[in-house]
Every structure is written in C-alpha cells, then in structure tokens.
Design a protein around this motif. Sequence first.
Motif, PDB file in Angstrom:
ATOM      1  N   GLY A  56       0.781  -1.228   0.000  1.00 37.24           N
ATOM      2  CA  GLY A  56       0.000   0.000   0.000  1.00 37.24           C
ATOM      3  C   GLY A  56       0.816   1.282   0.000  1.00 37.24           C
ATOM      4  O   GLY A  56       0.262   2.358  -0.236  1.00 37.24           O
ATOM      5  N   LEU A  57       2.109   1.205   0.273  1.00 32.02           N
ATOM      6  CA  LEU A  57       2.926   2.416   0.370  1.00 32.02           C
ATOM      7  C   LEU A  57       2.947   3.183  -0.948  1.00 32.02           C
ATOM      8  O   LEU A  57       2.663   4.386  -0.974  1.00 32.02           O
ATOM      9  N   LEU A  58       3.295   2.525  -2.028  1.00 30.68           N
ATOM     10  CA  LEU A  58       3.423   3.214  -3.303  1.00 30.68           C
ATOM     11  C   LEU A  58       2.093   3.821  -3.735  1.00 30.68           C
ATOM     12  O   LEU A  58       2.038   4.985  -4.143  1.00 30.68           O
ATOM     13  N   ASP A  59       1.006   3.055  -3.609  1.00 29.85           N
ATOM     14  CA  ASP A  59      -0.305   3.593  -3.984  1.00 29.85           C
ATOM     15  C   ASP A  59      -0.684   4.788  -3.119  1.00 29.85           C
ATOM     16  O   ASP A  59      -1.231   5.774  -3.615  1.00 29.85           O
ATOM     17  N   SER A  60      -0.390   4.731  -1.831  1.00 31.72           N
ATOM     18  CA  SER A  60      -0.689   5.848  -0.934  1.00 31.72           C
ATOM     19  C   SER A  60       0.109   7.088  -1.296  1.00 31.72           C
ATOM     20  O   SER A  60      -0.424   8.206  -1.317  1.00 31.72           O
ATOM     21  N   VAL A  61       1.381   6.910  -1.595  1.00 34.22           N
ATOM     22  CA  VAL A  61       2.231   8.038  -1.948  1.00 34.22           C
ATOM     23  C   VAL A  61       1.780   8.646  -3.278  1.00 34.22           C
ATOM     24  O   VAL A  61       1.709   9.874  -3.417  1.00 34.22           O
ATOM     25  N   LEU A  62       1.469   7.804  -4.256  1.00 37.06           N
ATOM     26  CA  LEU A  62       1.003   8.311  -5.552  1.00 37.06           C
ATOM     27  C   LEU A  62      -0.322   9.045  -5.411  1.00 37.06           C
ATOM     28  O   LEU A  62      -0.532  10.104  -6.022  1.00 37.06           O
ATOM     29  N   ASP A  63      -1.224   8.516  -4.581  1.00 35.30           N
ATOM     30  CA  ASP A  63      -2.507   9.180  -4.340  1.00 35.30           C
ATOM     31  C   ASP A  63      -2.293  10.526  -3.650  1.00 35.30           C
ATOM     32  O   ASP A  63      -2.892  11.531  -4.029  1.00 35.30           O
ATOM     33  N   ALA A  64      -1.411  10.553  -2.661  1.00 35.17           N
ATOM     34  CA  ALA A  64      -1.129  11.798  -1.947  1.00 35.17           C
ATOM     35  C   ALA A  64      -0.509  12.826  -2.889  1.00 35.17           C
ATOM     36  O   ALA A  64      -0.834  14.018  -2.829  1.00 35.17           O
ATOM     37  N   ALA A  65       0.359  12.390  -3.781  1.00 31.31           N
ATOM     38  CA  ALA A  65       0.993  13.311  -4.738  1.00 31.31           C
ATOM     39  C   ALA A  65      -0.058  13.893  -5.685  1.00 31.31           C
ATOM     40  O   ALA A  65      -0.020  15.085  -5.998  1.00 31.31           O
ATOM     41  N   ALA A  66      -0.988  13.065  -6.139  1.00 35.09           N
ATOM     42  CA  ALA A  66      -2.051  13.545  -7.035  1.00 35.09           C
ATOM     43  C   ALA A  66      -2.957  14.536  -6.316  1.00 35.09           C
ATOM     44  O   ALA A  66      -3.341  15.567  -6.882  1.00 35.09           O
ATOM     45  N   ARG A  67      -3.274  14.252  -5.056  1.00 41.74           N
ATOM     46  CA  ARG A  67      -4.105  15.169  -4.285  1.00 41.74           C
ATOM     47  C   ARG A  67      -3.388  16.499  -4.051  1.00 41.74           C
ATOM     48  O   ARG A  67      -3.998  17.563  -4.120  1.00 41.74           O
ATOM     49  N   GLN A  68      -2.107  16.428  -3.774  1.00 41.13           N
ATOM     50  CA  GLN A  68      -1.335  17.653  -3.570  1.00 41.13           C
ATOM     51  C   GLN A  68      -1.274  18.467  -4.851  1.00 41.13           C
ATOM     52  O   GLN A  68      -1.448  19.688  -4.822  1.00 41.13           O
ATOM     53  N   GLU A  69      -1.073  17.816  -5.964  1.00 42.07           N
ATOM     54  CA  GLU A  69      -1.022  18.527  -7.252  1.00 42.07           C
ATOM     55  C   GLU A  69      -2.360  19.216  -7.534  1.00 42.07           C
ATOM     56  O   GLU A  69      -2.397  20.371  -7.953  1.00 42.07           O
ATOM     57  N   ALA A  70      -3.457  18.519  -7.255  1.00 40.07           N
ATOM     58  CA  ALA A  70      -4.783  19.107  -7.470  1.00 40.07           C
ATOM     59  C   ALA A  70      -5.016  20.287  -6.516  1.00 40.07           C
ATOM     60  O   ALA A  70      -5.562  21.319  -6.902  1.00 40.07           O
ATOM     61  N   ARG A  71      -4.570  20.130  -5.288  1.00 40.00           N
ATOM     62  CA  ARG A  71      -4.777  21.179  -4.274  1.00 40.00           C
ATOM     63  C   ARG A  71      -3.952  22.412  -4.573  1.00 40.00           C
ATOM     64  O   ARG A  71      -4.430  23.541  -4.440  1.00 40.00           O
ATOM     65  N   LEU A  72      -2.710  22.210  -4.999  1.00 41.20           N
ATOM     66  CA  LEU A  72      -1.814  23.331  -5.230  1.00 41.20           C
ATOM     67  C   LEU A  72      -1.874  23.858  -6.656  1.00 41.20           C
ATOM     68  O   LEU A  72      -1.309  24.919  -6.944  1.00 41.20           O
ATOM     69  N   GLY A  73      -2.519  23.103  -7.537  1.00 38.49           N
ATOM     70  CA  GLY A  73      -2.607  23.530  -8.928  1.00 38.49           C
ATOM     71  C   GLY A  73      -1.265  23.523  -9.611  1.00 38.49           C
ATOM     72  O   GLY A  73      -0.980  24.358 -10.455  1.00 38.49           O
ATOM     73  N   ALA A  74      -0.438  22.572  -9.224  1.00 44.06           N
ATOM     74  CA  ALA A  74       0.929  22.514  -9.777  1.00 44.06           C
ATOM     75  C   ALA A  74       0.942  22.136 -11.240  1.00 44.06           C
ATOM     76  O   ALA A  74       0.170  21.447 -11.760  1.00 44.06           O
TER      77      ALA A  74
END
Length: 116
Positions: free
Chosen positions: A98-116
Amino acid sequence: MTTAAPSARALAHPAREEIRLEGVLHALSDPLRMLIVCELAAAQVGVTCSHFDLPVTKSTSTHHFRVLREAGVIQQNYRGTAKLNGLRRDDLDALFPGLLDSVLDAAARQEARLGA
C-alpha cells in the motif's frame, strides 16, 4: 563452470531483501524524484530518461535517477544506447503493501490542491 563477466553497462540494483523503507522514503522526498515516479506509474511501461522534461541539468537528472535506482524504487536497463526506467512496483508492494499507492494518491491530491 565459468560465469560471464557482468556487462560494463549493467547497473547495480538492490535485491528485494536489501530495499529499506528509510531509503525508499528518502528517494521519494524530493519533488523531482516524486515527479519521475508519478510519470513512471502513469506510463506503466519502461520509458527512457529522455522522456522526462526535468528543469535541471543532465548530470542532476542522472543523480535523481541514481538515487531512485539505488533505493530500489526504479529499475533501469539499457536498451541499445537508451536507459529504460520502470517502477519496481512488485518489489515495493511485497515489502511495503500500500505504500506506493498511498504516496502516488497523496501526490495527485497535492497537485490538485496546489494547482501545480
């Protein structure tokens, strides 16, 4: 019985049992390395280093790929003169479920939140 000498172009990768959580987390802590991992996850096939449009010099880019490889996050193999990169998803999922999926999900959420 003789064994063939390793190719000069062969790259060292840690065996699955040598991959350590702190090494993986360190490798994933850099934004550019995280970008590489996200792109590899999206590609789902091996891609060359030249595929990535990183805002750094070639030597810095090489450093980031080396950190990911030495931590056991990616696999790199030469195909002709190109280096193909792929995630070591099977190894990471076996060691840290679950680590990789969690990290990838968190990165996608951060990108959406920050509009990167």
